[in-house]
Design a protein around this motif. Structure first.
Motif, mmCIF file in Angstrom:
data_model
loop_
_atom_site.group_PDB
_atom_site.id
_atom_site.type_symbol
_atom_site.label_atom_id
_atom_site.label_comp_id
_atom_site.label_asym_id
_atom_site.label_seq_id
_atom_site.Cartn_x
_atom_site.Cartn_y
_atom_site.Cartn_z
ATOM 1 N N LYS A 1 0.867 -1.177 0.000
ATOM 2 C CA LYS A 1 0.000 0.000 0.000
ATOM 3 C C LYS A 1 0.905 1.229 0.000
ATOM 4 N N ALA A 2 0.449 2.303 -0.655
ATOM 5 C CA ALA A 2 1.325 3.470 -0.821
ATOM 6 C C ALA A 2 0.501 4.724 -1.064
ATOM 7 N N ASN A 3 1.083 5.876 -0.709
ATOM 8 C CA ASN A 3 0.415 7.174 -0.862
ATOM 9 C C ASN A 3 1.392 8.229 -1.367
ATOM 10 N N THR A 4 0.834 9.216 -2.066
ATOM 11 C CA THR A 4 1.559 10.449 -2.396
ATOM 12 C C THR A 4 0.865 11.602 -1.688
ATOM 13 N N PHE A 5 1.664 12.481 -1.078
ATOM 14 C CA PHE A 5 1.122 13.644 -0.378
ATOM 15 C C PHE A 5 1.593 14.929 -1.067
ATOM 16 N N ASN A 6 0.656 15.862 -1.287
ATOM 17 C CA ASN A 6 0.975 17.193 -1.805
ATOM 18 C C ASN A 6 0.297 18.240 -0.931
ATOM 19 N N LEU A 7 0.880 19.418 -0.913
ATOM 20 C CA LEU A 7 0.278 20.547 -0.197
ATOM 21 C C LEU A 7 -0.420 21.425 -1.227
ATOM 22 N N VAL A 8 -1.748 21.463 -1.193
ATOM 23 C CA VAL A 8 -2.549 22.204 -2.168
ATOM 24 C C VAL A 8 -3.370 23.253 -1.426
ATOM 25 N N ASN A 9 -3.077 24.532 -1.712
ATOM 26 C CA ASN A 9 -3.781 25.646 -1.059
ATOM 27 C C ASN A 9 -3.745 25.520 0.458
ATOM 28 N N GLY A 10 -2.575 25.113 0.962
ATOM 29 C CA GLY A 10 -2.383 25.025 2.405
ATOM 30 C C GLY A 10 -2.927 23.768 3.044
ATOM 31 N N LYS A 11 -3.546 22.884 2.244
ATOM 32 C CA LYS A 11 -4.102 21.650 2.788
ATOM 33 C C LYS A 11 -3.358 20.434 2.225
ATOM 34 N N ILE A 12 -3.256 19.394 3.052
ATOM 35 C CA ILE A 12 -2.568 18.171 2.631
ATOM 36 C C ILE A 12 -3.521 17.323 1.800
ATOM 37 N N GLU A 13 -3.082 17.014 0.575
ATOM 38 C CA GLU A 13 -3.876 16.188 -0.339
ATOM 39 C C GLU A 13 -3.191 14.835 -0.497
ATOM 40 N N LYS A 14 -3.940 13.759 -0.273
ATOM 41 C CA LYS A 14 -3.388 12.405 -0.336
ATOM 42 C C LYS A 14 -3.924 11.668 -1.554
ATOM 43 N N THR A 15 -3.013 11.034 -2.309
ATOM 44 C CA THR A 15 -3.390 10.222 -3.467
ATOM 45 C C THR A 15 -2.892 8.805 -3.241
ATOM 46 N N LYS A 16 -3.818 7.842 -3.234
ATOM 47 C CA LYS A 16 -3.447 6.456 -2.990
ATOM 48 C C LYS A 16 -2.956 5.792 -4.271
ATOM 49 N N LEU A 17 -2.025 4.870 -4.112
ATOM 50 C CA LEU A 17 -1.573 4.044 -5.231
ATOM 51 C C LEU A 17 -2.650 3.023 -5.555
ATOM 52 N N ASN A 18 -3.042 2.976 -6.816
ATOM 53 C CA ASN A 18 -4.033 1.998 -7.265
ATOM 54 C C ASN A 18 -3.342 0.659 -7.520
ATOM 55 N N LYS A 19 -3.970 -0.412 -7.095
ATOM 56 C CA LYS A 19 -3.363 -1.746 -7.252
ATOM 57 C C LYS A 19 -3.099 -2.085 -8.714
ATOM 58 N N LYS A 20 -3.898 -1.541 -9.633
ATOM 59 C CA LYS A 20 -3.684 -1.848 -11.052
ATOM 60 C C LYS A 20 -2.409 -1.194 -11.590
ATOM 61 N N ASP A 21 -1.840 -0.273 -10.808
ATOM 62 C CA ASP A 21 -0.603 0.386 -11.224
ATOM 63 C C ASP A 21 0.641 -0.313 -10.676
ATOM 64 N N ILE A 22 0.450 -1.466 -10.049
ATOM 65 C CA ILE A 22 1.577 -2.293 -9.590
ATOM 66 C C ILE A 22 1.810 -3.374 -10.640
ATOM 67 N N PHE A 23 2.985 -3.361 -11.247
ATOM 68 C CA PHE A 23 3.296 -4.271 -12.336
ATOM 69 C C PHE A 23 4.280 -5.340 -11.863
ATOM 70 N N VAL A 24 4.092 -6.539 -12.362
ATOM 71 C CA VAL A 24 4.980 -7.655 -12.030
ATOM 72 C C VAL A 24 5.791 -8.009 -13.272
ATOM 73 N N GLU A 25 7.108 -7.962 -13.160
ATOM 74 C CA GLU A 25 8.012 -8.259 -14.264
ATOM 75 C C GLU A 25 8.792 -9.531 -13.949
ATOM 76 N N LYS A 26 8.968 -10.390 -14.934
ATOM 77 C CA LYS A 26 9.824 -11.557 -14.775
ATOM 78 C C LYS A 26 11.250 -11.144 -15.104
ATOM 79 N N VAL A 27 12.139 -11.292 -14.146
ATOM 80 C CA VAL A 27 13.538 -10.935 -14.355
ATOM 81 C C VAL A 27 14.272 -12.097 -15.008
ATOM 82 N N ASN A 28 14.139 -13.271 -14.428
ATOM 83 C CA ASN A 28 14.707 -14.488 -14.996
ATOM 84 C C ASN A 28 13.968 -15.683 -14.383
ATOM 85 N N GLU A 29 14.557 -16.857 -14.516
ATOM 86 C CA GLU A 29 13.894 -18.073 -14.050
ATOM 87 C C GLU A 29 13.624 -18.062 -12.552
#
Length: 664
Positions: free
Chosen positions: A103-131
């Motif tokens: 689980k993961a989040n990005t935080f930004n300060l927008v107009n003096g308020k903390i804005e949180k954006t969650k990482l969507n599970k569909k944006d987690i990619f699985v790559e095969k490196v080798n066997e």
């Protein structure tokens, strides 16, 4: 009272400085408004805190599992720090796969308020490196300058012996880090600390217990259950640090990851209740013997029928050994192409690789060993760890990831890697040149083999040119490269078409204009590769009033010292002993005379590893310049860093001195 207050303040200030709230999903305005790192203003990002806990737990009916929990929060100061918003987690796949939850989040300060954006599970990619490895990878959403990213993940692994290094440093500064590893008394781990940042490890123990459920059949076919509890001791290693400086990279490092401060873990033995103690590989002899006995390693060397006819047609068994080595080496290189897969073990086997014409490292180089042996040469596999794999700190099978061939001759061991098209005997690709390997003989014995090249690789540049009275420089250059330098040049340049190669040479040489161009011995790898071209430039000479100024080495002048750190704790690795030699013969404009020349010098490093000579000589209107840099060894110890840095400083200072001409 005043002294007591001062003392209390000092104690409080000595405590670790961390964010006000390290709870997952809770960033602070102080973190988001920070413009730069207070102790390293050059940092593009910083780890605000990192918490890691690894512990071995018992699961009823399944056995022991290694659980690793990591919570990390990173501050991104500017766009150059955006790469730190991408995370990659390696997972071992050995039948029972390691699993990760993220689980993961990005935080930004927008107009003096903390804005949180969650990482969507569909944006987690699985790559095969080798066997054996795959990778879970993600890039955080909504990345901006000044944002904060955090992730919290848990790795569940059945491979309890594979405890990741307790890393206590990074390539960006760390404000706060705490790390803990807990292991039951049944597992004995050896520890080695690497890196140079000072660390105080705390070792402790605690009592733990495992509850077992026992199932027992009774007369009527039903089952009864009982529970039993086993108490045991858990061994704890932990460390807490604050304000850990970034590990700064510099040129000429074999693998900078080798020098990150970290504690390494290696399982040496286990002893479970009511069981005998089991020992794991404890010496390199044990390791290499185990590897050699594998059917995918030593077993492949017994297969010979698939190449016997080709070998008989290729060589005369009575030919000199150097001739046999070269012919077999070149044959294997042409017969089996590398599929870019690195392993000390075969995948599909040598026979199939030979038939298909493609294979992994082991399939190619074990075929080479087998053919050399069949030609009555004393050939054996040499196990190595490539540069990107790192230096093996423990005797372990995982310490080696690659195999080459070694032929023991009266003049020494000839090392061969048939995966590299441009390699020659004893000229290995740079990826192989990582301290020492281990030659494994048929009788099961093994010994250490240095991978450092002994032969000097030479770059030789000859320029014949002239300067006209308008300040235009024109002439011809011929450059040649041998040994490892030739391999590197061929590997990087031979795949380019001529126009692209000319464009690169122009860019690398102060944007000179290249006319007629010729490359020699591009594919004749047993000769130096050379380039010859005509050139012209209007930017190498400066005319001020009635004077002309130019650097004697023209567009080959070294302008910047590659060694910038005040102090370097890791060795300098040039890859090979080398010589750089430049000879310039320059015809000066007839209307001018020499006003001043750089003085001739010759000096060496205090420990004798390097030397430099520079000479300017004028005969009539012909200027001759000679610059020769010799480095006698490929590795310079870190304690000699200051001397090498000063050596390069003097050399570059000399090259930057100007020749001054004045009008007659």
């Amino acid at each position: 009272m005043k002294n007591i207050i001062i003392t209390l303040l000092a104690i409080l200030l000595s405590f670790p400085i961390i964010a006000q709230d390290t709870k997952f999903g809770k960033a602070t305005k102080e973190e988001l408004t920070e413009k730069f790192h207070p102790l390293d203003s050059s940092a593009n990002a910083a780890i605000l805190f990192k918490k890691r806990r690894s512990h071995i737990e018992y699961t009823q009916g399944e056995g022991f599992y290694l659980i690793t929990d990591i919570h990390e929060r990173i501050k991104i100061y500017n766009k150059d720090g955006y790469d730190w918003a991408t995370k990659s987690i390696s997972l071992y796949q050995g039948g029972d796969d390691e699993k990760v939850s993220i689980k993961a989040n990005t935080f930004n300060l927008v107009n003096g308020k903390i804005e949180k954006t969650k990482l969507n599970k569909k944006d987690i990619f699985v790559e095969k490196v080798n066997e054996y490895w795959k990778r879970s990878k993600f890039t955080m959403p909504n990345i901006t300058e000044g944002c904060v990213v955090e992730w919290d993940y848990t790795i569940n692994s059945p491979y309890y012996s594979r405890i990741d290094d307790m890393e206590l440093q990074s390539f960006i500064p760390i404000k706060y880090i705490e790390s803990k590893v807990e292991t039951p008394e049944y597992f004995v781990f050896k520890n080695v600390m690497k890196g140079y940042h000072p660390v105080d490890l705390v070792r402790d123990t605690k009592r733990s217990s495992i509850t077992f459920t026992n199932k027992e059949r009774i007369g009527n076919g039903t089952a009864s259950f009982s529970q039993s509890k086993v108490d045991y001791q858990t061994n704890i290693i932990e460390c807490t640090l604050k304000n850990v400086p970034a590990l700064k990279d510099e040129p000429y490092v074999n693998n900078i990851n080798n020098y990150i401060t970290a504690l390494k873990f290696e399982l040496t033995s286990t002893q479970f209740p009511n069981s005998q103690m089991k020992f794991y590989n404890t010496t390199w002899e044990d390791v290499t013997k185990t590897i050699y006995e594998s059917s995918n390693f030593g077993g492949q060397l017994d297969k010979k029928s698939y190449f016997k006819d080709d070998l008989a047609a290729l060589i005369n068994l009575t030919a000199p050994e150097s001739e046999k080595i070269t012919k077999i080496f070149e044959f294997v290189k042409s017969k089996i192409k590398w599929n870019e897969f690195t392993s000390k073990y075969t995948n599909d086997g040598v026979r199939k690789a030979y038939k298909d014409g493609v294979g992994n490292v082991a399939e190619i180089n074990l075929t080479l060993v087998a053919m050399l042996r069949e030609a009555n040469l004393k050939a054996n596999p040499v196990l190595i760890s490539t540069r990107d794999h790192g230096i093996p700190f423990f005797p372990t099978k995982e310490g080696f990831n690659y195999v080459i061939a070694g032929v023991e001759t009266t003049s020494g061991i000839v090392l061969l890697d048939a995966t590299e098209k441009y390699s020659t005997p004893n000229v290995l690709p740079l990826r192989d040149l990582n301290w020492n390997g281990r030659i494994v003989r048929e009788n099961g014995t093994s010994s250490e083999v240095s991978l450092f090249p002994n032969d000097v690789a030479k770059e030789m540049v000859f320029i014949m040119a002239q300067i006209d009275d308008e300040g235009i420089l024109s002439g011809t250059e011929r450059s040649s490269y041998n040994k490892l330098l030739a391999l590197n040049v061929r590997a990087s340049q031979n795949n380019k078409n001529e126009n692209d190669l000319i464009a690169k040479l122009e860019k690398d040489n102060d944007n000179i204009e290249i006319g007629e161009f010729k490359a020699n011995n591009k594919d004749d790898i047993y000769k130096p590769i050379s380039y010859q071209f005509d050139f012209e430039s209007d930017s190498q000479v400066e005319i001020v009033g009635d004077k002309i100024y130019f650097s004697p080495l023209l567009f080959h002048t070294e302008k910047e010292n590659p060694f910038k750190l005040d102090d370097r704790k890791f060795p300098i690795d040039f890859g090979t002993p080398f010589q750089e030699k430049y000879n310039v013969t320059l015809t000066l404009p007839a209307e001018y005379k020499i006003e001043s020349l750089p003085e001739t010098i010759a000096y060496a490093t205090p420990e004798g590893s390097g030397s430099y000579s520079f000479m300017c000589k004028v005969t009539g209107n012909i200027l001759q310049v000679s610059s020769i840099l010799n480095m006698k060894t490929s590795i310079i110890a870190s304690q000699n860093y200051a001397a090498i840095k000063e050596f390069y400083k003097q050399m570059i200072s000399k090259q930057l001195e100007k020749v001054v001409l004045s009008k007659i």
